[in-house]
Structure formats: structure tokens, C-alpha cells
Design a protein around this motif. Structure first.
Motif, mmCIF file in Angstrom:
data_model
loop_
_atom_site.group_PDB
_atom_site.id
_atom_site.type_symbol
_atom_site.label_atom_id
_atom_site.label_comp_id
_atom_site.label_asym_id
_atom_site.label_seq_id
_atom_site.Cartn_x
_atom_site.Cartn_y
_atom_site.Cartn_z
ATOM 1 N N ASN A 94 42.348 -6.924 -87.437
ATOM 2 C CA ASN A 94 42.601 -5.889 -86.438
ATOM 3 C C ASN A 94 43.928 -6.143 -85.723
ATOM 4 N N GLY A 95 44.278 -5.225 -84.831
ATOM 5 C CA GLY A 95 45.563 -5.311 -84.164
ATOM 6 C C GLY A 95 45.723 -6.530 -83.281
ATOM 7 N N ARG A 96 44.641 -6.980 -82.662
ATOM 8 C CA ARG A 96 44.728 -8.165 -81.790
ATOM 9 C C ARG A 96 45.085 -9.402 -82.620
ATOM 10 N N GLN A 97 44.421 -9.536 -83.762
ATOM 11 C CA GLN A 97 44.722 -10.683 -84.624
ATOM 12 C C GLN A 97 46.163 -10.620 -85.113
ATOM 13 N N TRP A 98 46.637 -9.432 -85.444
ATOM 14 C CA TRP A 98 48.017 -9.280 -85.880
ATOM 15 C C TRP A 98 48.996 -9.702 -84.781
ATOM 16 N N GLU A 99 48.772 -9.257 -83.563
ATOM 17 C CA GLU A 99 49.692 -9.568 -82.472
ATOM 18 C C GLU A 99 49.717 -11.066 -82.178
ATOM 19 N N LEU A 100 48.550 -11.710 -82.251
ATOM 20 C CA LEU A 100 48.511 -13.159 -82.034
ATOM 21 C C LEU A 100 49.325 -13.892 -83.101
ATOM 22 N N ILE A 101 49.149 -13.504 -84.342
ATOM 23 C CA ILE A 101 49.858 -14.175 -85.434
ATOM 24 C C ILE A 101 51.351 -13.852 -85.376
ATOM 25 N N ARG A 102 51.679 -12.598 -85.127
ATOM 26 C CA ARG A 102 53.097 -12.199 -85.068
ATOM 27 C C ARG A 102 53.845 -12.939 -83.963
ATOM 28 N N ASP A 103 53.208 -13.081 -82.802
ATOM 29 C CA ASP A 103 53.907 -13.613 -81.635
ATOM 30 C C ASP A 103 53.816 -15.125 -81.495
ATOM 31 N N VAL A 142 54.598 1.202 -89.705
ATOM 32 C CA VAL A 142 53.171 1.304 -89.387
ATOM 33 C C VAL A 142 52.925 1.356 -87.892
ATOM 34 N N ARG A 143 53.786 0.667 -87.094
ATOM 35 C CA ARG A 143 53.662 0.654 -85.637
ATOM 36 C C ARG A 143 52.271 0.210 -85.202
ATOM 37 N N ALA A 144 51.884 -0.952 -85.704
ATOM 38 C CA ALA A 144 50.539 -1.465 -85.453
ATOM 39 C C ALA A 144 50.369 -1.890 -84.003
#
Length: 816
Positions: free
Chosen positions: A84-93, A208-210
Motif C-alpha cells: 500500500n501507499g504507506r509502505q511505499w512512502e516508508l521505503i522511498r523515504d 502513478v503519483r502514488a
């Protein structure tokens, strides 16, 4: 002459060719057997080599990973690719050891308008850095920037090489030009190189602008990454645990453990087909084993007929090693010929394999037979032929010179070794039973799925899908206007009885959503949600069980209503009285249940069980009453379908429907027309594919086993002709001698069937994920296969044994 000399090898080859030419039936049988077996293995190994063994077509592919979630609940453990988006933001940042990118899996269809024509293209939405992670930059222009990949950023697109050629004819000035995509102008900023693809075929990429809202609130994303220089997989996994650990505890509160892991990208992209392809590979390998056993039996039988020749050569001074060498040269020639034939058959088999189920093999590039696969398959042909040819060669040279020469070539020495060939036939039958039972389970699965009662009338129904992922249809009112205008004109087509639009069709995967009851804010009733227009139930002829259906009067300005199916009532409203009037909250809006309809077969993907089709809870709501955010949001994943019921065949109906759509909106086009049988066929394509493939392999196994049994009895009849003639002369009946000749093979087959059934009881458990409606130990399948194999064995035994009915006892005695 030394065996290693060129002249020795050449003379042996010439002699072997003469021997094979003198036995055309034997040679053709071996070549066809080996060719069919190598052909089947060539086709499947080409797929497996492409997907599992050949490196991904990107720079440093061993540095590419996919992020997956591994969690355990009780004793069960699972791995999930969706993020999900939360997991993506944690990994990205915070995951500094990784260079990540995110995208929703697959590629959706959208409308592209350029040059006065509309084109349906495959779009993949990806984050900034996606192409950098894969290591392949655009051929022209550039990739997306971080600014373009944020909400409200510029609308930009990267084209595939093929789309660039089609739209701009290879003109480099295409960079900076605009195309209309999804109803809005997009600026072309890049063109990818020829042949580039991600995990699916794509025509155009957009940002995609996730985020962690909307699409990102569910596990709708896939995350790939490239390990940064000098970072190991273990170090990356350690950092992932540290970065995402607390967040995963909230995502999986009931799990004993949950952690993010990095796995090789190739493994991640192929995990959905790994088990199935491994089973197929096992099946074709089993066919190859059966074929090699058959060839070994043929070579044994041939060596028995050549016992006098071999004994004579050894008597005049030829050593055993030289004879073995000569026989192996024959095996090698057969291997080369059979392998070459197998490559030819494999090329056609590969095309059929992909054509049967193209979606199964839609990956990062084309699958084709190449030199690498050809070399491996020729090597397999050579090695198996030598291995299975060595045993008969050693047996052929283990002769008693005196008895072989004294018997005048009648093959009695070979008869004394018949039990060894019987053992090979026993193995053929045993392995064949295992394969045929596996095929039987898959055929029974497909049969049950194909014969399910659909819950509606699929006859004389045509559907047409179109993408509404379009800024011009971001509101419900705009979509409702399109539906009304097109449907009104379609109903005027001569021969059309009724027409409607639905977000999804029976058999297809619908939208999964959670609805609530008033006063129970924490309780979500998972259901399938489909918006429909009036006449939907009439068009598909879905029976009404209670209350009323959706009507023209159910508009945006009236009370929100819903129709539910019997499965919804059974799961959520059982024992609560009449469901009519029950309020249910859908996406924040309270709707009143006004009717109950019969269940229809639906794909269970998303939240159902392991079965491909199920009768699942379903809620139907008027298209006019959907909230704008939900109406536009669902079209990111789903293409609605126009449905017409006709009074029979209507010539040119597809062209007329397409013309109506173009007249209402020239920037929209139908992407596909399907009958309901075709819709069902598309959803059951996988089951049909595996049933067909395994049935073909099982048929080949049966043929090889029958040939082995036939050859065994035919050899026995030749070797025992004198014995049977004497029996007849002494008063035995024809029936008795035929039974005596056929009985050993039938008994042998019965033993092979019995052992094969026992072995299949263990092996069939591996197929549980591929079968439905039958158990892995389905008695009907096991009994039917056992009876079939015994009947085939009896026929294969009796046909050559019946030759004894033409035996003349007096002639046999005169020969003595």
C-alpha cells in the motif's frame, strides 16, 4: 585400429546407418518416439528458461529486487507482493540501501486520441525513477521527474517504440508534442528503445503519483528496487525490517510476525506461475522418461533378434567393447535424428503452448526457441539415448556363443531375458497412470466449471467494453449521460431486444468493497459492488427473487437504492427478517435495499476462496447514484461493458454499436466485443489450458505405453511360435495359446496400474491449487483411469497375440 581413430568412428557410422536403413519400422518408431518427447520438453523448457534461468533483459539484473511482505498468522505463513501507499512512502523515504520505484501491477487500457483517430492502448503508471531502476533510459527525451510524479504535476507521457512509430512515424520531433490520453492533453517527454518492456506489454507510461490515500489505501502497488552499489541483499533486508517494522504491525495486527523482504526481481515477477510451470515441466519430463524406457525396450527387442549376428561377430574375433561401441553409435545416430525432429516439433508445440493461454506467458519479452535451448535439448536427447541405449548394448553382448549359434537365430537367448523388458514396460505403465490421473483431475475440474449453472441466460448476448478512465467522465452525471444516449440508440438497432451497461460482467472479477450497517461503524461486510443501468437484470435475464429491480426513476436526485443477491442475504442477513428496506452504507452513502436477485457465477479473485468461480455476495447500485469520486476511481481498474440482448443473429451489430459510440463521443472506442460464452472462456482459459496440455501429455504417455506392451507381446509371439505350434499339435486350443501369449503382459499391466494408482495418490496432492470441484483423490477419476489403462493394455496385448490364430501346427513341426 584404435577406437579413437576417425576412420574407426566413420566406419562404425556407415555400418550403423546401413543397419538402421535395414530396419525402417524400428528406426521410424524410435525417431518419432524421441521426437515427440523431445518436442514436448523443448516447448516447456523454452518457457522455463526464459522466465526462470535466463537473466532479465536489464543491466546488472542480479541487483534488481521486488519488495514483498512475509507474514505469519498461527501456523500459516504467506508472502504477498501487493503493497500500500504507506509502505511505499516508508521505503522511498527511509530505505537508503535501495533505489526504489512503484507501480500498480499490470497495464490498463486507455483511449488515446491523435490525428482525428482514437486508439485503445495499454498504459502502465509508474513512479519517477522506474526506468532508472531497470537501468534502461529513454531512447529519446527523458524519464519522469519527481515533480511530475506528485499530485497536480504536469501531465507527461513516455511512449513505447512501437507507439512512437505508429503515431509519429519515427519522427524525433515528437518530443514535446501533445497527445490526448484519457481525455486530457499529455506532453510526450520520452520514447523507450525498441523491444523494451517491463513485466507486461505496454504502449505508454504515465506518472502513478502514488500516495497512501485512494488507490494507495489498499495493497494495489508493487515495489521494485535496485540495490545501491556495494549493498548486499542481507543488508537491504535488515534495513527494510528496521524501516517498516512498526508500520507492518499496524497493517497486520493479527499476525504473529510480519516483515518486508527483498527477493530477486525475476522470482517476484514469476512467482504466480512458478508452481504451475514446475508441475508442467515434471509432466513433460515424465513423458520423456516413458519415451526413453520405451526406446530401451525397443533396443532390447532388437538386440534379441540380432543375437546370432552379434554372436557370429564375437566368434570371429570382435571384442565386446567394439560391439558395444557399435551399438552406441546407432543410439547416437538415433539421438541426433530424434533430437532434430524434436526441435522441429518443439517449435510448433511452443506456438501452441502460448496460443492456448497467452496471458500466462505475458512477461518482459517474447518467448522463442533459440540456440541455447536447442543445444540443451540436443544434449538431453544425446545423453538419454546413450544412457538408455547402453543397457541394451551390454545385454546384447552378454551372449552364450554356443547356444546363440546353435539356435539358428531364433532368439531363444533373447527370450530368456524377456523379464528385463517386462520391467521396462511395467515402469511405462506405472508412470503413465500417474500422468493420466493428473490429466483426469484437471479435465474433471474444467468439466465442472464449464457446466456450472451461470444464474442467468447467456444466449444471444453481446458485450462491448470501453475505457472510461477519462477526465471528461470524472463525474457520475457525465457517465450517466453517455450511458443513456448510447443505450437509447442501441435499442433502436433492428434485432436488439434490450441493452444495459454494467461495471463488470458475470464470470469476471468485480470491484471488491466493504459496506456497513448503520450503527456499526467498525463492521465491514465485504461484497462485490457493481454499478448498473436499468434493464441490466432484464438484459441478462437474472431472476428477481424479492422486491423490485433498478428502475429509470432511480436517479441522482432520488433516494439511493441497492439490489443484493441471495448470497449476500445468506452470509450477512440470515435470520434478520425481510431484507427489503435494509439500510447499507456504501462509500459513506446510505442506500436502501429494494430487491433481491439470484446469484450469478463470479470470479473469486480479490477476496474469495481458491475456486476460480464462486457464488459470492453481490450488491448492484444504479450508475446514476454513485458518488463522483467512486465513479471516476473505479475506472482506473475496470472498463464498463455495454450489454445487448438480441433476438438472434444481427448482421453487422458490432459495426453499428461502434458507430453509435463514435457518434456520441468521437474520442471513445470499444476495445473488445465478446459473447458471454467468450467472457466465460476468458475467465476459464487457465483451466482449459492445463486440462488440454496435460491431456495431450497423457495421451502421448498412453500411446507410448500401448506401443511398449504391443512390442513386448509381439516379440514374445515371435520367440514362442515354435512352442505354441507344438502346443497346438498336442491338442491345445487356439484360445488357450492366445491367452498364454497375452496373459503375461496383461498381468504386468495390472501390476503397473496398481502401483501407478498408489503413486498418484501421493503426487496428486501437489495439484490441489489447480483443481476445483473434485478432490485430489477423486474416486471416479482414479477408477476410470485404471479401467481405461487396463482396457488399453488388454487390447495392446491381444492384437499381436491373435496372430497365433493363423499358426499352422503341421508347418511348425515340419520346420523342426
Amino acid at each position: 585400429m584404435e577406437p579413437s581413430s576417425f576412420g574407426f568412428v566413420l566406419s562404425n557410422m556407415r555400418f550403423a546407418i546401413r543397419q538402421l536403413r535395414h530396419s525402417p519400422a524400428f528406426t521410424i518408431t524410435v525417431l518419432l518416439t524421441l521426437g515427440l518427447c523431445i518436442g514436448a520438453n523443448t516447448a516447456i523448457f523454452t518457457v522455463i528458461d526464459t522466465l526462470f534461468f535466463r537473466p532479465l533483459p536489464y543491466p546488472d539484473p542480479n541487483r534488481l529486487v521486488m519488495i514483498e511482505t512475509s507474514f505469519q498468522k498461527g501456523t500459516a505463513s504467506a508472502i504477498k507482493a501487493g503493497q500500500n501507499g504507506r509502505q511505499w512512502e516508508l521505503i522511498r523515504d527511509h530505505a537508503s540501501y535501495l533505489e526504489p520505484a512503484v507501480y500498480p501491477g499490470g497495464a490498463g487500457g486507455v483511449n488515446l486520441y491523435a490525428g482525428g483517430q482514437v486508439k485503445f492502448v495499454r498504459q502502465q503508471r509508474v513512479s519517477a525513477g522506474f526506468f532508472k531502476v531497470l537501468g534502461i533510459p529513454p531512447m529519446l527525451g527523458r524519464a519522469f521527474t519527481r515533480q511530475e510524479d506528485t499530485a497536480g504535476g504536469p501531465a507527461v507521457a513516455v511512449l513505447s517504440y512501437g507507439l512512437w512509430q505508429g503515431l509519429f512515424h519515427g519522427d524525433a520531433s515528437a518530443i514535446g508534442k501533445a497527445v490526448e490520453l484519457k481525455g486530457a492533453p499529455f506532453t510526450v517527454v520520452g520514447v523507450m528503445p525498441r523491444g523494451f518492456s517491463s513485466d507486461v506489454p505496454v504502449d505508454v507510461w504515465t506518472p502513478v503519483r502514488a500516495s497512501h490515500t485512494g488507490e494507495g489505501s489498499g495493497s494495489n502497488f508493487e515495489i521494485i528496487a535496485r540495490l545501491r552499489p556495494r549493498v548486499t541483499m542481507a543488508e537491504a533486508n535488515g534495513q527494510l525490517v528496521a524501516v517498516t517494522g512498526e508500520g507492518l504491525k499496524q497493517e497486520y495486527p493479527g499476525a504473529a510476525s510480519a516483515r518486508e523482504i527483498a527477493v530477486p526481481l525475476q522470482n517476484g515477477w514469476t512467482q504466480g506461475v512458478h508452481t504451475r510451470l514446475t508441475l508442467i515441466w515434471g509432466a513433460v519430463a515424465l513423458v520423456l522418461l516413458i519415451g526413453c524406457v520405451n526406446i530401451a525396450g525397443l533396443l532390447l527387442a532388437r538386440s534379441a533378434t540380432r543375437s546370432r549376428e552379434i554372436a557370429t561377430r564375437m566368434a570371429i574375433g570382435a571384442g565386446r567393447g567394439r560391439i558395444v561401441w557399435q551399438l552406441l553409435v546407432e543410439a547416437v545416430l538415433l539421438a541426433v535424428g530424434g533430437g532434430a525432429l524434436g526441435l522441429l516439433i518443439g517449435e510448433f508445440a511452443l506456438r501452441g503452448l502460448i496460443a492456448l493461454n497467452p496471458r500466462e506467458f505475458s512477461f518482459w519479452g517474447p518467448i522463442h526457441l533459440d540456440v541455447r535451448v536447442a543445444a540443451v535439448m540436443l544434449g538431453v536427447s544425446l545423453v538419454t539415448s546413450i544412457i538408455f541405449g547402453l543397457f541394451p548394448a551390454l545385454e546384447a553382448t552378454a551372449v552364450d556363443l554356443r547356444s546363440s549359434l546353435a539356435e539358428g537365430g531364433r532368439g531363444t537367448a533373447g527370450a530368456r531375458k524377456t523379464w528385463k523388458r517386462q520391467g521396462l514396460v511395467f515402469l511405462e505403465v506405472t508412470f503413465g497412470v500417474v500422468l493420466v490421473i493428473g490429466a483426469g483431475l484437471l479435465v474433471r475440474t474444467f468439466e465442472k466449471l464449464a457446466n456450472l449453472r451461470p444464474g442467468f441466460n447467456p444466449n444471444n448476448v453481446l458485450t462491448a467494453s470501453a475505457s472510461l478512465q477519462d477526465v471528461r467522465y470524472a463525474t457520475t452525471s457525465a457517465g450517466a449521460r453517455l450511458f443513456r444516449e448510447t443505450l437509447a440508440r442501441m435499442r433502436q438497432i433492428p434485432g436488439v431486444g434490450s441493452a444495459a451497461v454494467a461495471l463488470s460482467l458475470p464470470y469476471q472479477r468485480p470491484l471488491n468493497d466493504g459496506v456497513q450497517r448503520p450503527g456499526a461503524p467498525g463492521e465491514y461486510l465485504m461484497t462485490n459492488l457493481t454499478y448498473i443501468t436499468p434493464e441490466f437484470f432484464e438484459t441478462l435475464q437474472i431472476p428477481r427473487l424479492r422486491g423490485r429491480l433498478i428502475q429509470d426513476s432511480d436517479t441522482a436526485g432520488t433516494e439511493p437504492v441497492a439490489v443484493i443477491n441471495q448470497a449476500f442475504v445468506a452470509r450477512y442477513l440470515r435470520g434478520q427478517g425481510d431484507p427489503i428496506g435494509t439500510p447499507l452504507i456504501v462509500e459513506g452513502k446510505t442506500s436502501r435495499v429494494v430487491g433481491v436477485v439470484a446469484n450469478v457465477e463470479q470470479s473469486s479473485a480479490g477476496w474469495g476462496g481458491p475456486n476460480p468461480l464462486e457464488l459470492m455476495p453481490q450488491m448492484y447500485v444504479p450508475a446514476d447514484q454513485l458518488p463522483d469520486a467512486l465513479f471516476s476511481g473505479v475506472h482506473v481498474w475496470f472498463d464498463p461493458s455495454w450489454i445487448v440482448r438480441t433476438h438472434g443473429t444481427v448482421p453487422g451489430i458490432e459495426q453499428q454499436m461502434r458507430a453509435i459510440m463514435q457518434s456520441v463521443d468521437p474520442r471513445l472506442t470499444f476495445s473488445a466485443f465478446q459473447t458471454m460464452d467468450q467472457v466465460k472462456g476468458a475467465e476459464l482459459q487457465g483451466q482449459r489450458y492445463y486440462a488440454t496440455l496435460f491431456s495431450a501429455l497423457a495421451g502421448l504417455a498412453i500411446l507410448l505405453s500401448a506401443l511398449g506392451i504391443y512390442g513386448l507381446v509381439a516379440q514374445s509371439v515371435v520367440q514362442r511360435t515354435r512352442e505354441m505350434g507344438i502346443r497346438l499339435a498336442l491338442g491345445a486350443t487356439v484360445r488357450q495359446v492366445v491367452e498364454a501369449a497375452a496373459r503375461p503382459a496383461i498381468v504386468l499391466s495390472l501390476a503397473g496400474v496398481a502401483v501407478g494408482v498408489i503413486l498418484a495418490l501421493f503426487v496428486s496432492g501437489l495439484m490441489k491449487s489447480m483443481i476445483w470441484g473434485v478432490t485430489a483423490t477423486d474416486p471416479l477419476t482414479f477408477v476410470s483411469v485404471a479401467v481405461l489403462l487396463v482396457a488399453i493394455a488388454a487390447i495392446a496385448s491381444l492384437v499381436p497375440a491373435l496372430r497365433l490364430t493363423r499358426l499352422d501346427p503341421a508347418e511348425t513341426l515340419r520346420e523342426e
